[in-house]
Design a protein around this motif. Structure first.
Motif, PDB file in Angstrom:
ATOM      1  N   ASN A 138       3.795   2.074   2.527  1.00 36.86           N
ATOM      2  CA  ASN A 138       4.588   2.556   2.218  1.00 36.86           C
ATOM      3  C   ASN A 138       5.157   3.709   1.656  1.00 36.86           C
ATOM      4  O   ASN A 138       4.518   4.391   1.186  1.00 36.86           O
ATOM      5  CB  ASN A 138       6.435   1.794   1.199  1.00 36.86           C
ATOM      6  CG  ASN A 138       6.702   0.842   1.559  1.00 36.86           C
ATOM      7  OD1 ASN A 138       6.418  -0.135   1.068  1.00 36.86           O
ATOM      8  ND2 ASN A 138       7.381   0.605   2.836  1.00 36.86           N
ATOM      9  N   HIS A 139       5.632   5.107   2.780  1.00 30.39           N
ATOM     10  CA  HIS A 139       4.999   5.970   1.783  1.00 30.39           C
ATOM     11  C   HIS A 139       5.879   6.053   0.258  1.00 30.39           C
ATOM     12  O   HIS A 139       7.302   5.694   0.007  1.00 30.39           O
ATOM     13  CB  HIS A 139       6.547   7.097   2.651  1.00 30.39           C
ATOM     14  CG  HIS A 139       5.854   8.818   2.649  1.00 30.39           C
ATOM     15  ND1 HIS A 139       7.030   9.404   1.521  1.00 30.39           N
ATOM     16  CD2 HIS A 139       4.839  10.021   2.545  1.00 30.39           C
ATOM     17  CE1 HIS A 139       6.834  10.601   1.198  1.00 30.39           C
ATOM     18  NE2 HIS A 139       5.505  10.602   2.009  1.00 30.39           N
ATOM     19  N   VAL A 140       5.648   6.603  -0.406  1.00 32.11           N
ATOM     20  CA  VAL A 140       6.571   7.457  -1.664  1.00 32.11           C
ATOM     21  C   VAL A 140       7.292   7.323  -2.187  1.00 32.11           C
ATOM     22  O   VAL A 140       8.264   7.172  -2.528  1.00 32.11           O
ATOM     23  CB  VAL A 140       5.335   7.865  -2.987  1.00 32.11           C
ATOM     24  CG1 VAL A 140       5.391   9.471  -1.981  1.00 32.11           C
ATOM     25  CG2 VAL A 140       5.582   7.880  -4.248  1.00 32.11           C
ATOM     26  N   ASP A 141       8.050   7.811  -1.399  1.00 28.92           N
ATOM     27  CA  ASP A 141       9.829   8.272  -0.969  1.00 28.92           C
ATOM     28  C   ASP A 141      10.278   6.802  -0.370  1.00 28.92           C
ATOM     29  O   ASP A 141      11.312   6.903  -1.588  1.00 28.92           O
ATOM     30  CB  ASP A 141      10.188   9.387   0.204  1.00 28.92           C
ATOM     31  CG  ASP A 141       9.422  10.611  -0.397  1.00 28.92           C
ATOM     32  OD1 ASP A 141       9.223  11.105  -0.990  1.00 28.92           O
ATOM     33  OD2 ASP A 141       9.744  11.511   0.391  1.00 28.92           O
TER      34      ASP A 141
ATOM     35  N   ASN B 237       0.382  -1.412   0.071  1.00 26.86           N
ATOM     36  CA  ASN B 237      -0.069   0.193   0.548  1.00 26.86           C
ATOM     37  C   ASN B 237       1.066   1.381  -0.293  1.00 26.86           C
ATOM     38  O   ASN B 237       1.614   1.615   1.459  1.00 26.86           O
ATOM     39  CB  ASN B 237      -0.857   0.058   1.662  1.00 26.86           C
ATOM     40  CG  ASN B 237      -1.781  -1.340   1.161  1.00 26.86           C
ATOM     41  OD1 ASN B 237      -2.888  -1.034   0.430  1.00 26.86           O
ATOM     42  ND2 ASN B 237      -1.370  -2.174   2.014  1.00 26.86           N
ATOM     43  N   THR B 238       1.128   1.621  -0.963  1.00 26.64           N
ATOM     44  CA  THR B 238       2.127   2.943  -0.979  1.00 26.64           C
ATOM     45  C   THR B 238       0.914   4.522  -1.323  1.00 26.64           C
ATOM     46  O   THR B 238      -0.228   4.251  -1.668  1.00 26.64           O
ATOM     47  CB  THR B 238       2.503   3.014  -2.981  1.00 26.64           C
ATOM     48  OG1 THR B 238       3.040   1.954  -2.463  1.00 26.64           O
ATOM     49  CG2 THR B 238       3.634   4.665  -3.076  1.00 26.64           C
ATOM     50  N   TYR B 239       1.984   5.095  -0.587  1.00 30.75           N
ATOM     51  CA  TYR B 239       0.766   6.745  -0.038  1.00 30.75           C
ATOM     52  C   TYR B 239       1.692   7.882  -0.694  1.00 30.75           C
ATOM     53  O   TYR B 239       2.509   7.626  -0.170  1.00 30.75           O
ATOM     54  CB  TYR B 239      -0.053   6.098   1.016  1.00 30.75           C
ATOM     55  CG  TYR B 239       0.965   5.907   1.945  1.00 30.75           C
ATOM     56  CD1 TYR B 239       1.259   8.486   3.097  1.00 30.75           C
ATOM     57  CD2 TYR B 239       1.569   4.861   2.786  1.00 30.75           C
ATOM     58  CE1 TYR B 239       1.826   7.947   3.891  1.00 30.75           C
ATOM     59  CE2 TYR B 239       2.694   5.439   3.819  1.00 30.75           C
ATOM     60  CZ  TYR B 239       2.493   6.893   4.648  1.00 30.75           C
ATOM     61  OH  TYR B 239       3.347   7.015   5.242  1.00 30.75           O
ATOM     62  N   GLY B 240       0.175   8.902  -0.151  1.00 31.93           N
ATOM     63  CA  GLY B 240       1.889   9.809  -0.198  1.00 31.93           C
ATOM     64  C   GLY B 240       1.463  11.392  -1.924  1.00 31.93           C
ATOM     65  O   GLY B 240       0.663  11.006  -2.187  1.00 31.93           O
ATOM     66  N   ASN B 241       2.000  12.163  -1.715  1.00 33.12           N
ATOM     67  CA  ASN B 241       1.953  13.100  -2.411  1.00 33.12           C
ATOM     68  C   ASN B 241       1.863  13.234  -3.990  1.00 33.12           C
ATOM     69  O   ASN B 241       2.290  11.760  -4.621  1.00 33.12           O
ATOM     70  CB  ASN B 241       2.699  14.611  -2.560  1.00 33.12           C
ATOM     71  CG  ASN B 241       3.521  14.924  -1.530  1.00 33.12           C
ATOM     72  OD1 ASN B 241       2.046  14.475   0.107  1.00 33.12           O
ATOM     73  ND2 ASN B 241       3.833  15.614  -1.216  1.00 33.12           N
TER      74      ASN B 241
END
Length: 330
Positions: free
Chosen positions: A222-225, A180-184
């Motif tokens: 996981n954060h997109v960075d 599960n990727t997340y972020g801007n």
């Protein structure tokens, strides 16, 4: 600065992960070309690269267009292959389109690389969804593969095409099974890309987060960075050729606790429990979190962004830029 002056193509480059990857590569001095179809339901958004739009080449085309791909791939040193149909529900209601994008187009892309540019390195964005309902946790790369929806089957085919072309034709390919990727830049207009997107939208609009079932389903994020760093490491590593790697996190959380964490970040927000919609319950995988020790040992990757800090940054981004991602009703 491994990618300094390297020629790099990103499919799905105006999308969530592709745009963040492009920004990192531009900052390293790479020569970046972005392909995106900008089909409305798939998540490409010009605003995602607004700050670097003059530093990249943008080509609006579809990965299903073989002639366009022949032209765009021929001189590239690296191809980050991120274009895809990501909605699990859409794959069940329109399986043919999912097949065309996630399987047939992937095979065509590899054929173009084999014929026109066999020296290029290809990094494919796969998914943890292809494992299906876990037999054990955390899930490692040796876990049986049993997709529970059409999307999982087609993504698996796309992944295995990449590995086959590595093993048979000598193309340098590898695949990362993203969790599960997340972020801007993630899609927040609806739940087509990740449920966290619609949660964030509802919070900003003042509506309660909706949690299906009892909310005890466990997930990792996981954060997109961190996802971008994994892609870059895989691209520069010859060890990665022909390999599949899980991404994941040591922070495992159930969805009800996740909602409570987000409400703590944004006081005044609320959540409510609702019954599982039948069409979602049929393809739900229950608890899932990854064993990512293989990529940690071989490529030195591990997530650096804590879930709390990543969610804080993401919420703040959409509070500032929501007008570019959906229309708030006054």
């Amino acid at each position: 600065m491994f990618y300094l002056n390297k020629k790099i193509l990103i499919t799905g480059g105006l999308g969530f992960i592709g745009s963040n990857l492009a920004r990192s590569l531009v900052n390293q001095g790479a020569k970046v070309t972005l392909i995106d179809s900008l089909i409305p339901q798939y998540g490409g958004n010009n605003f995602n690269i607004d700050d670097i739009k003059n530093e990249v080449v943008i080509n609006i085309s579809d990965v299903r267009d073989t002639y366009a791909m022949e032209y765009l791939i021929k001189d590239q040193e690296y191809v980050f292959n991120l274009a895809g149909q990501t909605s699990h529900l859409d794959s069940m209601t329109d399986p043919k389109t999912d097949l065309d994008i996630n399987a047939a187009a992937q095979l065509s892309l590899l054929e173009v690389c084999r014929a026109k540019n066999p020296q290029t390195k290809i990094i494919f964005a796969s998914t943890r969804q292809l494992y299906g309902k876990p037999d054990y946790l955390p899930v490692d790369e040796k876990h049986p593969i049993r997709p529970v929806d059409v999307n999982g089957i087609n993504k698996l085919a796309g992944e295995w095409y990449h590995l086959l072309y590595n093993n048979v034709y000598g193309l340098r390919t590898c695949a990362l099974r993203l969790t599960n990727t997340y972020g801007n830049g993630m899609r927040v207009k609806d739940a087509r890309q990740t449920f966290l997107g619609i949660w964030i939208r509802r919070m900003i609009e003042g509506d309660p987060i909706e949690i299906f079932g009892d909310g005890l389903q466990k997930r990792d994020f996981n954060h997109v960075d961190d996802c971008v760093e994994a892609l870059l490491l895989a691209g520069q590593s010859e060890t990665a050729n022909g390999k599949v790697y899980n991404l994941g996190s040591q922070e495992v959380i159930d969805l009800k606790s996740l909602a409570q964490l987000m409400i703590g970040i944004s006081p005044g927000a609320q959540y409510k429990m609702i019954p599982f919609p039948p069409e979602r319950k049929a393809i739900d995988i229950g608890d899932y979190y990854s064993d990512f020790s293989l990529i940690r040992h071989e490529l030195g990757w591990q997530p650096k962004t804590s879930l709390k800090n990543g969610l804080e940054k993401t919420l703040q981004y959409y509070k500032e830029h929501h007008r570019h991602y959906w229309d708030i009703q006054s």
